[in-house]
Scaffold this active site. Structure first.
Site, PDB file in Angstrom:
ATOM      1  N   MET A 161     -13.632  -3.491  -2.082  1.00 39.19           N
ATOM      2  CA  MET A 161     -14.476  -3.835  -0.933  1.00 39.19           C
ATOM      3  C   MET A 161     -15.490  -2.713  -0.697  1.00 39.19           C
ATOM      4  O   MET A 161     -15.126  -1.536  -0.666  1.00 39.19           O
ATOM      5  CB  MET A 161     -13.618  -4.004   0.329  1.00 39.19           C
ATOM      6  CG  MET A 161     -12.598  -5.108   0.240  1.00 39.19           C
ATOM      7  SD  MET A 161     -13.339  -6.746   0.191  1.00 39.19           S
ATOM      8  CE  MET A 161     -13.806  -6.947   1.890  1.00 39.19           C
TER       9      MET A 161
ATOM     10  N   THR B 257       0.822  -1.215   0.000  1.00 38.52           N
ATOM     11  CA  THR B 257       0.000   0.000   0.000  1.00 38.52           C
ATOM     12  C   THR B 257       0.854   1.263   0.000  1.00 38.52           C
ATOM     13  O   THR B 257       1.987   1.251   0.483  1.00 38.52           O
ATOM     14  CB  THR B 257      -0.987   0.029   1.200  1.00 38.52           C
ATOM     15  OG1 THR B 257      -1.774   1.218   1.127  1.00 38.52           O
ATOM     16  CG2 THR B 257      -0.268  -0.003   2.537  1.00 38.52           C
ATOM     17  N   ARG B 258       0.267   2.335  -0.560  1.00 35.66           N
ATOM     18  CA  ARG B 258       0.901   3.658  -0.495  1.00 35.66           C
ATOM     19  C   ARG B 258      -0.103   4.674   0.049  1.00 35.66           C
ATOM     20  O   ARG B 258       0.070   5.874  -0.072  1.00 35.66           O
ATOM     21  CB  ARG B 258       1.406   4.115  -1.875  1.00 35.66           C
ATOM     22  CG  ARG B 258       0.442   3.899  -3.016  1.00 35.66           C
ATOM     23  CD  ARG B 258       0.887   4.591  -4.270  1.00 35.66           C
ATOM     24  NE  ARG B 258       0.240   5.856  -4.398  1.00 35.66           N
ATOM     25  CZ  ARG B 258      -0.915   6.060  -5.037  1.00 35.66           C
ATOM     26  NH1 ARG B 258      -1.551   5.068  -5.622  1.00 35.66           N
ATOM     27  NH2 ARG B 258      -1.442   7.261  -5.107  1.00 35.66           N
TER      28      ARG B 258
ATOM     29  N   HIS C 156      -7.911   1.821   6.037  1.00 32.63           N
ATOM     30  CA  HIS C 156      -9.143   1.982   6.795  1.00 32.63           C
ATOM     31  C   HIS C 156      -9.794   0.610   6.992  1.00 32.63           C
ATOM     32  O   HIS C 156      -9.179  -0.416   6.737  1.00 32.63           O
ATOM     33  CB  HIS C 156     -10.069   2.961   6.059  1.00 32.63           C
ATOM     34  CG  HIS C 156      -9.433   4.293   5.806  1.00 32.63           C
ATOM     35  ND1 HIS C 156      -9.205   5.200   6.817  1.00 32.63           N
ATOM     36  CD2 HIS C 156      -8.917   4.843   4.678  1.00 32.63           C
ATOM     37  CE1 HIS C 156      -8.611   6.268   6.314  1.00 32.63           C
ATOM     38  NE2 HIS C 156      -8.417   6.080   5.022  1.00 32.63           N
TER      39      HIS C 156
ATOM     40  N   ARG D  34      -7.834  -3.883  -6.768  1.00 29.67           N
ATOM     41  CA  ARG D  34      -8.309  -3.113  -7.928  1.00 29.67           C
ATOM     42  C   ARG D  34      -7.269  -2.039  -8.281  1.00 29.67           C
ATOM     43  O   ARG D  34      -6.752  -1.374  -7.413  1.00 29.67           O
ATOM     44  CB  ARG D  34      -9.632  -2.442  -7.523  1.00 29.67           C
ATOM     45  CG  ARG D  34     -10.360  -1.805  -8.628  1.00 29.67           C
ATOM     46  CD  ARG D  34     -11.591  -1.069  -8.143  1.00 29.67           C
ATOM     47  NE  ARG D  34     -12.247  -0.456  -9.280  1.00 29.67           N
ATOM     48  CZ  ARG D  34     -11.826   0.670  -9.846  1.00 29.67           C
ATOM     49  NH1 ARG D  34     -10.770   1.308  -9.377  1.00 29.67           N
ATOM     50  NH2 ARG D  34     -12.465   1.160 -10.895  1.00 29.67           N
ATOM     51  N   ASP D  35      -6.959  -1.911  -9.572  1.00 22.94           N
ATOM     52  CA  ASP D  35      -6.058  -0.853 -10.069  1.00 22.94           C
ATOM     53  C   ASP D  35      -4.751  -0.798  -9.276  1.00 22.94           C
ATOM     54  O   ASP D  35      -4.333   0.265  -8.803  1.00 22.94           O
ATOM     55  CB  ASP D  35      -6.778   0.509 -10.019  1.00 22.94           C
ATOM     56  CG  ASP D  35      -6.059   1.552 -10.874  1.00 22.94           C
ATOM     57  OD1 ASP D  35      -5.318   1.152 -11.790  1.00 22.94           O
ATOM     58  OD2 ASP D  35      -6.231   2.749 -10.618  1.00 22.94           O
TER      59      ASP D  35
ATOM     60  N   ASN E 276      12.400  46.357  11.507  1.00 23.11           N
ATOM     61  CA  ASN E 276      12.994  45.296  12.335  1.00 23.11           C
ATOM     62  C   ASN E 276      13.782  44.322  11.476  1.00 23.11           C
ATOM     63  O   ASN E 276      14.873  43.886  11.843  1.00 23.11           O
ATOM     64  CB  ASN E 276      11.911  44.502  13.085  1.00 23.11           C
ATOM     65  CG  ASN E 276      11.232  45.353  14.124  1.00 23.11           C
ATOM     66  OD1 ASN E 276      11.727  46.438  14.443  1.00 23.11           O
ATOM     67  ND2 ASN E 276      10.105  44.897  14.631  1.00 23.11           N
TER      68      ASN E 276
ATOM     69  N   ALA F 282      -1.180  -0.274  -8.144  1.00 21.37           N
ATOM     70  CA  ALA F 282      -0.124   0.668  -8.576  1.00 21.37           C
ATOM     71  C   ALA F 282      -0.547   1.504  -9.779  1.00 21.37           C
ATOM     72  O   ALA F 282       0.253   1.829 -10.646  1.00 21.37           O
ATOM     73  CB  ALA F 282       1.183  -0.066  -8.864  1.00 21.37           C
TER      74      ALA F 282
ATOM     75  N   HIS G  54      -9.639  -2.005   4.176  1.00 24.59           N
ATOM     76  CA  HIS G  54      -8.341  -2.677   3.976  1.00 24.59           C
ATOM     77  C   HIS G  54      -8.119  -3.744   5.034  1.00 24.59           C
ATOM     78  O   HIS G  54      -7.560  -4.803   4.764  1.00 24.59           O
ATOM     79  CB  HIS G  54      -7.198  -1.651   4.032  1.00 24.59           C
ATOM     80  CG  HIS G  54      -7.375  -0.522   3.079  1.00 24.59           C
ATOM     81  ND1 HIS G  54      -7.876   0.704   3.471  1.00 24.59           N
ATOM     82  CD2 HIS G  54      -7.155  -0.440   1.749  1.00 24.59           C
ATOM     83  CE1 HIS G  54      -7.935   1.497   2.416  1.00 24.59           C
ATOM     84  NE2 HIS G  54      -7.510   0.829   1.362  1.00 24.59           N
TER      85      HIS G  54
ATOM     86  N   ARG H 139      16.606  44.998  -2.366  1.00 25.12           N
ATOM     87  CA  ARG H 139      15.217  44.958  -1.880  1.00 25.12           C
ATOM     88  C   ARG H 139      14.621  43.571  -2.133  1.00 25.12           C
ATOM     89  O   ARG H 139      13.908  43.029  -1.281  1.00 25.12           O
ATOM     90  CB  ARG H 139      14.365  46.020  -2.604  1.00 25.12           C
ATOM     91  CG  ARG H 139      14.683  47.455  -2.206  1.00 25.12           C
ATOM     92  CD  ARG H 139      13.768  48.367  -3.022  1.00 25.12           C
ATOM     93  NE  ARG H 139      14.198  49.753  -3.034  1.00 25.12           N
ATOM     94  CZ  ARG H 139      13.680  50.720  -2.240  1.00 25.12           C
ATOM     95  NH1 ARG H 139      12.768  50.419  -1.351  1.00 25.12           N
ATOM     96  NH2 ARG H 139      14.087  51.956  -2.352  1.00 25.12           N
TER      97      ARG H 139
HETATM   98  N1  LIG Z   1      16.200  54.412  -0.343  1.00 24.86           N
HETATM   99  C1  LIG Z   1      15.238  54.006   0.482  1.00 24.86           C
HETATM  100  N2  LIG Z   1      14.040  53.616   0.004  1.00 24.86           N
HETATM  101  C2  LIG Z   1      13.075  53.172   0.848  1.00 24.86           C
HETATM  102  N3  LIG Z   1      13.218  53.093   2.183  1.00 24.86           N
HETATM  103  C3  LIG Z   1      14.401  53.468   2.703  1.00 24.86           C
HETATM  104  C4  LIG Z   1      15.450  53.915   1.879  1.00 24.86           C
HETATM  105  N4  LIG Z   1      16.513  54.252   2.682  1.00 24.86           N
HETATM  106  C5  LIG Z   1      16.123  53.976   3.950  1.00 24.86           C
HETATM  107  N5  LIG Z   1      14.858  53.537   3.969  1.00 24.86           N
HETATM  108  C6  LIG Z   1      14.123  53.120   5.177  1.00 24.86           C
HETATM  109  O1  LIG Z   1      14.057  51.653   5.167  1.00 24.86           O
HETATM  110  C7  LIG Z   1      12.766  51.235   5.568  1.00 24.86           C
HETATM  111  C8  LIG Z   1      12.097  50.505   4.423  1.00 24.86           C
HETATM  112  O2  LIG Z   1      12.713  49.306   4.225  1.00 24.86           O
HETATM  113  P1  LIG Z   1      11.968  48.084   3.640  1.00 24.86           P
HETATM  114  O3  LIG Z   1      12.716  46.875   4.044  1.00 24.86           O
HETATM  115  O4  LIG Z   1      10.535  48.094   4.025  1.00 24.86           O
HETATM  116  O5  LIG Z   1      12.089  48.316   2.066  1.00 24.86           O
HETATM  117  S1  LIG Z   1      11.991  47.187   0.945  1.00 24.86           S
HETATM  118  O6  LIG Z   1      10.760  46.482   1.174  1.00 24.86           O
HETATM  119  O7  LIG Z   1      13.176  46.337   1.040  1.00 24.86           O
HETATM  120  O8  LIG Z   1      11.978  47.933  -0.338  1.00 24.86           O
HETATM  121  C9  LIG Z   1      12.015  52.465   5.957  1.00 24.86           C
HETATM  122  O9  LIG Z   1      12.266  52.630   7.349  1.00 24.86           O
HETATM  123  P2  LIG Z   1      11.109  52.835   8.389  1.00 24.86           P
HETATM  124  O10 LIG Z   1      10.501  54.138   8.016  1.00 24.86           O
HETATM  125  O11 LIG Z   1      11.772  52.865   9.709  1.00 24.86           O
HETATM  126  O12 LIG Z   1      10.155  51.665   8.208  1.00 24.86           O
HETATM  127  C10 LIG Z   1      12.672  53.572   5.196  1.00 24.86           C
HETATM  128  O13 LIG Z   1      12.589  54.824   5.846  1.00 24.86           O
END
Ligand SMILES: Nc1ncnc2c1ncn2[C@@H]1O[C@H](COP(=O)(O)OS(=O)(=O)O)[C@@H](OP(=O)(O)O)[C@H]1O
Length: 574
Positions: free
Chosen positions: A334, A199-200, A204, A293-294, A436, A296, A207, A452
């Site tokens: 079955m 079986t693959r 249930h 039945r069938d 972040n 593979a 079987h 980007r």
């Molecule tokens: N040249 C240029 N173009 C756009 N944004 C710039 C650039 N230089 C710096 N920043 C600051 O980097 C933040 C945006 O980055 P992202 O990672 O969202 O951009 S991307 O999606 O990779 O295009 C965003 O920062 P935050 O405002 O703190 O979010 C931008 O202010």
């Protein structure tokens, strides 16, 4: 007593080569090495342990032609399916593959030397002929044909193998048996007749009934021997299936059935594959083999018809069973009879009898939606395993990916959505705000298109992993380019639902409300290549939702997103 192997001698190359293992290991280090694919590894394991007896290596041209044309090796032994080592011209040149050469075969997963291969011949197969004779057509809706014509390399290399090391496995070791081990196991259990079930798919009640009937009709014990190598693309993964088989096993009368995993790469070759399966089971010591039945079967061809007739496999195995020395136990489908609460083969059911059935598609639907799976169809412990593997939308992760200009409000919306989802509970909430990510993951990147795109690629990778792990992911980069956003969608959708929200607040508004003076700096040329000032923003072509902070407030936007998530069942309370 276990059945005799195909050809009379079990070609257990590990046992044969054990006395020379140290010598072979040392030699393997000195030879040119070929790294095998997953498919090759499956084949190699069953050649080395005798599962494919009587072959001792990959087929030479003479043997290959014999198997393709007549199911037989050049010496007349039955095989059913050609077993080949395929390579391209570049590999042949690089490793000097030619008659007489000795090559080490290596595992791609851990670079272990597995075998030494002595080349007898290198030849170019007629793959269309192979497809037509082995699979019955060259229609590449057939996965075996597709692999042969599009993935397998141009040349085949024939020759014998010497065993150097066993392949390492890390899952279900207690259920993996080589043919020798399974034979010893049968002897230990005192099993005289063993009916093997291939079986693959998950098993249930139908079987279980089928295998018990087979055992009763032959006065035999049952070997459930599922394939855990490669099966049909799209099949349920073997981890889930093995948990299903383990859950099912106690439903057999004590001592009646055993479970052993087979590391086979299936070709989905219907009748020819059934013959091959019977040979493999004989090599593992089984005296009987169930063909239903069938067997593979790969499903529909390009004209919407099944590639094989439902009982073609039975007809072919029937022709060879006596010569082969393994008895086929044939079964029709079955079917459940609710008025008698029992299963019967379809050909034994009197006309007009009330029957019930749940198709594979219907079962998948019930698993997806949480609808009841009745006890007449499966066992609760089996259903539990399948439900764990098919979480309802409310138990799954998802990603809300917001895109828009800097200061479009996407960060505020993201934060408010985070709080809203955390209030609801049910899953962890992960945030990937542009700033972040730039700080933690992409600090070395700038703002060229390429950088980007790399940045969005990283966000997509993390979001996809978190989604897979069950989190609600909120990502909010500028993400100005369509292609990168679509790539993100493609990757993340493999893990769970993905929603692209375009925060379409107009640039003028973003700029006017910018308290941090970033746009002003960009206008003055202090920041170069700034999105909306001197760098483009491509509006999404097909966003799942478009919002605008100039016209809406954060609360109403979050509510729109919540309604979108709710419409997909993601926020249901279970
Ligand atoms: N040249 C240029 N173009 C756009 N944004 C710039 C650039 N230089 C710096 N920043 C600051 O980097 C933040 C945006 O980055 P992202 O990672 O969202 O951009 S991307 O999606 O990779 O295009 C965003 O920062 P935050 O405002 O703190 O979010 C931008 O202010």
């Amino acid at each position: 007593m276990a059945n005799s192997p195909n050809g009379g001698i079990l070609k257990d190359l590990f046992a044969r080569d054990l006395p020379r293992q140290a010598e072979l290991q040392a030699e393997a280090e000195t030879l040119n090495a070929l790294t095998l694919t997953e498919r090759h590894l499956c084949d190699l394991e069953l050649i080395l342990n005798g599962g494919f007896s009587p072959i001792e290596g990959f087929l030479t041209e003479k043997d290959y032609n014999g198997v393709v044309e007549t199911n037989r090796l050049a010496d007349g032994a039955l095989l059913g399916m050609p077993i080949n080592l395929d390579v391209d011209q570049e590999t042949i040149d690089r490793l000097s593959i030619k008659p007489g050469a000795r090559i080490t075969l290596r595992d791609f997963r851990d670079d272990r030397n597995l075998a030494i291969f002595t080349v007898e011949d290198v030849y170019k197969p007629d793959k269309v002929k192979e497809a037509n004779l082995v699979f019955g057509s060259d229609d590449d809706t057939h996965p075996g044909v597709k692999y042969l014509l599009s993935t397998a390399k141009e040349f085949y290399v024939g020759g014998k193998l010497e065993a150097v090391n066993r392949l390492e496995h890390y899952d279900f070791l207690d259920l993996r048996f080589t043919p020798s081990e399974l034979r010893a196991h049968f002897n230990k259990l005192g099993w005289q007749k063993v009916v093997a079930f291939q079986t693959r798919n998950p098993m249930h009640r139908a079987h279980r009934e089928l295998t018990v009937r087979a055992a009763r009709s032959q006065q035999a014990n049952v070997l459930i021997q599922p394939v855990v190598g490669l099966t049909k693309p799209g099949d349920i993964d073997h981890f889930t299936r093995v948990r299903v088989y383990k859950a099912l096993l106690p439903r057999y009368p004590n001592g009646m059935a055993a479970l052993a995993l087979l590391p086979l790469a299936m070709r989905m070759g219907g009748p020819r594959e059934a013959l091959w399966h019977a040979i493999i089971r004989k090599n593992h010591g089984a005296t009987h083999f169930i063909v239903g039945r069938d067997h593979a079967g790969p499903g529909k061809n390009k004209n919407g018809k099944d590639h094989y007739g439902p009982y073609d496999a039975q007809h072919l195995v029937q022709q060879y069973q006596e010569e082969l020395g393994i008895k086929m136990v044939e079964f029709q489908e079955m079917i459940y009879l609710p008025d008698r609460d029992e299963y019967q083969p379809v050909n034994e059911i009197p006309e007009g009898t009330r029957t019930l059935n749940i198709s594979g598609t219907e079962l998948r639907h019930r698993l997806r939606t949480g609808k009841d799976i009745p006890a007449w169809f499966s066992y609760p412990e089996v259903v539990k395993v399948l439900r764990e593997q098919n979480p309802l939308p409310a138990q799954k992760g998802f990603t809300v990916f917001m895109t828009g200009y800097q200061n479009s409000g996407k960060d505020q919306i993201a934060r408010a959505l985070q709080v809203t989802l955390m209030q609801g509970g049910g899953r962890p909430v992960s945030m990937l705000l542009g700033e972040n990510v730039r700080h933690e993951l992409s600090s070395e990147l700038g703002f060229t298109r390429q950088d980007r795109d790399v940045n969005i690629g990283r966000i997509a990778f993390v979001a996809s992993e978190l989604t897979k792990a069950g989190a609600a992911v909120i990502a909010a980069p500028i993400a100005p380019f369509n292609a990168a956003r679509e790539q993100a969608r493609e990757l993340i959708e493999k893990s769970g639902p993905f929603f692209l929200v375009h925060v379409a607040t107009p640039l003028e508004y973003c700029e006017k409300t910018d308290r941090r003076g970033i746009y002003a700096a960009a206008r003055k040329g202090e920041i170069k290549g700034f999105t909306g000032v001197d760098d483009p923003y491509e509006s999404p072509v097909k966003p799942d939702l478009t919002v605008n902070l100039e016209k809406q407030d954060v609360r109403s936007i979050v509510h729109e997103i919540v309604l979108l998530l709710e419409s997909r069942g993601l926020l249901d309370r279970l």
